[in-house]
Motif scaffolding. Structure first.
Motif, mmCIF file in Angstrom:
data_model
loop_
_atom_site.group_PDB
_atom_site.id
_atom_site.type_symbol
_atom_site.label_atom_id
_atom_site.label_comp_id
_atom_site.label_asym_id
_atom_site.label_seq_id
_atom_site.Cartn_x
_atom_site.Cartn_y
_atom_site.Cartn_z
ATOM 1 N N GLN A 75 -6.128 2.543 -11.904
ATOM 2 C CA GLN A 75 -5.167 2.906 -12.792
ATOM 3 C C GLN A 75 -3.877 3.371 -11.575
ATOM 4 O O GLN A 75 -2.817 3.334 -11.939
ATOM 5 C CB GLN A 75 -5.467 4.599 -13.404
ATOM 6 C CG GLN A 75 -4.509 4.559 -14.524
ATOM 7 C CD GLN A 75 -5.231 5.812 -15.402
ATOM 8 O OE1 GLN A 75 -6.283 6.380 -14.968
ATOM 9 N NE2 GLN A 75 -4.529 6.203 -16.385
ATOM 10 N N THR A 76 -4.168 3.715 -10.299
ATOM 11 C CA THR A 76 -3.216 4.026 -9.368
ATOM 12 C C THR A 76 -3.007 2.631 -8.394
ATOM 13 O O THR A 76 -2.242 2.834 -7.629
ATOM 14 C CB THR A 76 -3.565 5.218 -8.820
ATOM 15 O OG1 THR A 76 -5.028 4.838 -8.265
ATOM 16 C CG2 THR A 76 -3.468 6.669 -9.396
ATOM 17 N N ASP A 77 -3.554 1.726 -9.046
ATOM 18 C CA ASP A 77 -3.163 0.492 -8.323
ATOM 19 C C ASP A 77 -3.661 0.481 -6.708
ATOM 20 O O ASP A 77 -3.254 -0.045 -5.724
ATOM 21 C CB ASP A 77 -1.764 0.188 -8.335
ATOM 22 C CG ASP A 77 -1.467 -1.254 -8.515
ATOM 23 O OD1 ASP A 77 -2.092 -2.045 -8.559
ATOM 24 O OD2 ASP A 77 -0.220 -1.582 -8.550
ATOM 25 N N SER A 122 0.350 2.601 3.005
ATOM 26 C CA SER A 122 1.948 3.227 3.128
ATOM 27 C C SER A 122 2.172 4.436 2.478
ATOM 28 O O SER A 122 1.118 5.275 1.823
ATOM 29 C CB SER A 122 2.607 2.069 2.266
ATOM 30 O OG SER A 122 2.157 2.125 0.642
ATOM 31 N N GLY A 123 3.291 4.917 2.397
ATOM 32 C CA GLY A 123 3.650 6.261 2.108
ATOM 33 C C GLY A 123 3.437 6.444 0.313
ATOM 34 O O GLY A 123 2.805 7.354 0.018
ATOM 35 N N GLY A 124 3.878 5.339 -0.306
ATOM 36 C CA GLY A 124 3.703 5.121 -1.769
ATOM 37 C C GLY A 124 2.202 5.094 -2.028
ATOM 38 O O GLY A 124 1.657 5.903 -2.937
ATOM 39 N N MET A 125 1.230 4.801 -1.331
ATOM 40 C CA MET A 125 0.040 4.499 -1.664
ATOM 41 C C MET A 125 -0.850 5.757 -1.395
ATOM 42 O O MET A 125 -1.615 6.224 -1.944
ATOM 43 C CB MET A 125 -0.704 3.380 -0.946
ATOM 44 C CG MET A 125 -0.157 1.776 -1.056
ATOM 45 S SD MET A 125 -1.004 0.945 -0.017
ATOM 46 C CE MET A 125 -0.129 -0.742 -0.547
ATOM 47 N N ARG A 158 -0.286 7.813 -4.343
ATOM 48 C CA ARG A 158 -1.024 7.620 -5.419
ATOM 49 C C ARG A 158 -2.413 7.985 -5.055
ATOM 50 O O ARG A 158 -3.277 8.316 -5.991
ATOM 51 C CB ARG A 158 -1.011 6.081 -5.744
ATOM 52 C CG ARG A 158 0.527 5.777 -6.545
ATOM 53 C CD ARG A 158 1.119 4.628 -6.077
ATOM 54 N NE ARG A 158 0.188 3.283 -6.148
ATOM 55 C CZ ARG A 158 0.300 2.423 -5.280
ATOM 56 N NH1 ARG A 158 1.765 2.172 -4.697
ATOM 57 N NH2 ARG A 158 -0.340 1.249 -5.178
ATOM 58 N N GLU A 168 12.521 2.624 -5.566
ATOM 59 C CA GLU A 168 11.461 1.898 -6.226
ATOM 60 C C GLU A 168 10.099 2.381 -6.658
ATOM 61 O O GLU A 168 9.838 2.278 -7.633
ATOM 62 C CB GLU A 168 11.201 0.722 -5.111
ATOM 63 C CG GLU A 168 12.172 -0.648 -5.618
ATOM 64 C CD GLU A 168 12.407 -1.051 -6.725
ATOM 65 O OE1 GLU A 168 11.640 -1.957 -7.171
ATOM 66 O OE2 GLU A 168 13.464 -0.646 -7.314
ATOM 67 N N GLY A 214 8.243 3.698 -10.007
ATOM 68 C CA GLY A 214 6.741 3.339 -10.404
ATOM 69 C C GLY A 214 5.738 4.672 -10.737
ATOM 70 O O GLY A 214 5.006 4.491 -11.514
HETATM 71 P P1 ADP Z 1 5.424 0.605 -0.048
HETATM 72 O O1 ADP Z 1 4.559 -0.129 0.721
HETATM 73 O O2 ADP Z 1 6.842 0.437 0.108
HETATM 74 O O3 ADP Z 1 5.153 2.122 0.195
HETATM 75 P P2 ADP Z 1 3.541 0.951 -2.447
HETATM 76 O O4 ADP Z 1 2.502 0.343 -1.580
HETATM 77 O O5 ADP Z 1 3.607 2.419 -2.256
HETATM 78 O O6 ADP Z 1 5.022 0.492 -1.551
HETATM 79 O O7 ADP Z 1 3.844 0.348 -3.791
HETATM 80 C C1 ADP Z 1 3.583 -1.069 -3.930
HETATM 81 C C2 ADP Z 1 3.754 -1.082 -5.446
HETATM 82 O O8 ADP Z 1 3.111 -0.410 -6.433
HETATM 83 C C3 ADP Z 1 5.254 -1.049 -5.798
HETATM 84 O O9 ADP Z 1 6.025 -2.259 -6.539
HETATM 85 C C4 ADP Z 1 5.618 0.166 -6.648
HETATM 86 O O10 ADP Z 1 6.585 0.098 -7.537
HETATM 87 C C5 ADP Z 1 4.191 0.222 -7.228
HETATM 88 N N1 ADP Z 1 3.936 1.771 -7.556
HETATM 89 C C6 ADP Z 1 4.231 2.731 -7.119
HETATM 90 N N2 ADP Z 1 3.593 3.878 -7.402
HETATM 91 C C7 ADP Z 1 2.916 3.317 -8.269
HETATM 92 C C8 ADP Z 1 1.857 4.230 -9.257
HETATM 93 N N3 ADP Z 1 1.692 5.567 -9.331
HETATM 94 N N4 ADP Z 1 1.036 3.559 -9.982
HETATM 95 C C9 ADP Z 1 1.192 2.043 -10.061
HETATM 96 N N5 ADP Z 1 1.956 1.345 -9.316
HETATM 97 C C10 ADP Z 1 3.022 2.152 -8.639
#
Ligand code: ADP
Ligand code: ADP
Length: 229
Positions: free
Chosen positions: A125-127, A140-143, A146, A172, A176
């Motif tokens: 669900q959180t990819d 990464s920070g976004g990962m 999540r 971006e 997400g």
């Molecule tokens: P980055 O490497 O720039 O930090 P991420 O790995 O965090 O990027 O994000 C990878 C992809 O997952 C992006 O296309 C982002 O839009 C998407 N994404 C970000 N947050 C979530 C989420 N909570 N659930 C699902 N997909 C997400």
């Protein structure tokens, strides 16, 4: 049933040199299923409030009930209703993604087979499922953010509380995250987030309380608030 009931909550931080009245008697209710924002500037008392709700910070006075469980008399039951996503990344950077979420399940006494089922569900669900064998520090920070959410869902709480969930996250990734949180809420989980960012509250939340200097100014629905601005 209210997910959260806070009545006349006060918190004073006391140290040798200074006394800070961080909460000066706040009251608010959050309905089950709501998407609720606590909006306010730095130092307003947001982190203190969610710290108290989650039993990480001691209150000075007042009452807090989580799905009817009083945090004084029913602390374990109250805590089990809550999944907390703090602002700082506080997982072990040397463990794998899968280990990190399984540890959390173990902490809450979730049986192993069930824990593995949930790990797959919430990491997908959180990819992050493809990243399950990566170590925390490789994300990464976004990962990482999540992962904090997936971990908070492992004991299947009824309320997800997020402290500034998109602080330091670029636009971006922020979008997400917003979509993802909306989906979670649509599945029935009550979400409470803190933010100092009106646009975030506006995009996501049904109801809002504005906190400043330890007091709640307005507590209203998002539409009425926007009409007054
Ligand atoms: P980055 O490497 O720039 O930090 P991420 O790995 O965090 O990027 O994000 C990878 C992809 O997952 C992006 O296309 C982002 O839009 C998407 N994404 C970000 N947050 C979530 C989420 N909570 N659930 C699902 N997909 C997400
Ligand atoms: P916010 O999350 O809205 O930025 P906080 O709840 O972190 O606000 O802080 C509210 C007030 O309490 C601030 O004045 C802050 O400096 C003070 N404060 C927070 N934590 C502590 C602490 N552990 N000891 C002393 N003062 C604190």
């Amino acid at each position: 049933m209210n997910a959260l009931e806070i009545t006349d909550l006060k918190k004073t931080y006391q140290s040798k040199s200074r006394t800070v009245e961080a909460l000066k008697g706040i009251s608010l209710n959050v309905a089950q299923g709501d998407f609720f924002a606590l909006l306010g500037p730095n130092g307003a008392g947001k982190s203190t409030t969610i710290g108290i709700i989650s039993s990480l910070v001691n209150k000075t006075s007042g009452t807090v009930k989580v799905f009817g469980y009083d945090i004084d008399s029913d602390v374990e039951a109250a805590k089990s209703q809550i999944g907390l996503v703090p602002q700082e990344f506080n997982f072990n950077m040397f463990e794998t993604v899968l280990q990190i979420v399984l540890n959390q399940a173990g902490y809450y006494g979730v049986e192993r087979t069930e824990a593995l089922i949930r790990a797959e569900k919430y990491l997908k669900q959180t990819d992050l499922w493809e990243k399950r064998n990566a170590r925390g520090r490789e994300l990464s920070g976004g990962m990482k953010r999540r992962l904090m959410i997936a971990r908070a869902l492992m004991h299947e709480p009824k309320i997800l509380i997020l402290d500034e969930p998109t602080a330091g996250v670029d636009i971006e990734i922020r979008r997400g995250m917003w979509e993802f949180l909306k989906d979670l809420n649509a599945q029935g989980i009550t979400i409470i987030l803190t933010t100092h960012y009106l646009e975030e509250a506006e995009m996501l939340c049904r109801n809002i309380a504005i906190i400043d200097n330890g007091k709640i100014g307005q507590n209203t629905n998002m539409k009425s608030l926007l009409a007054t601005l």
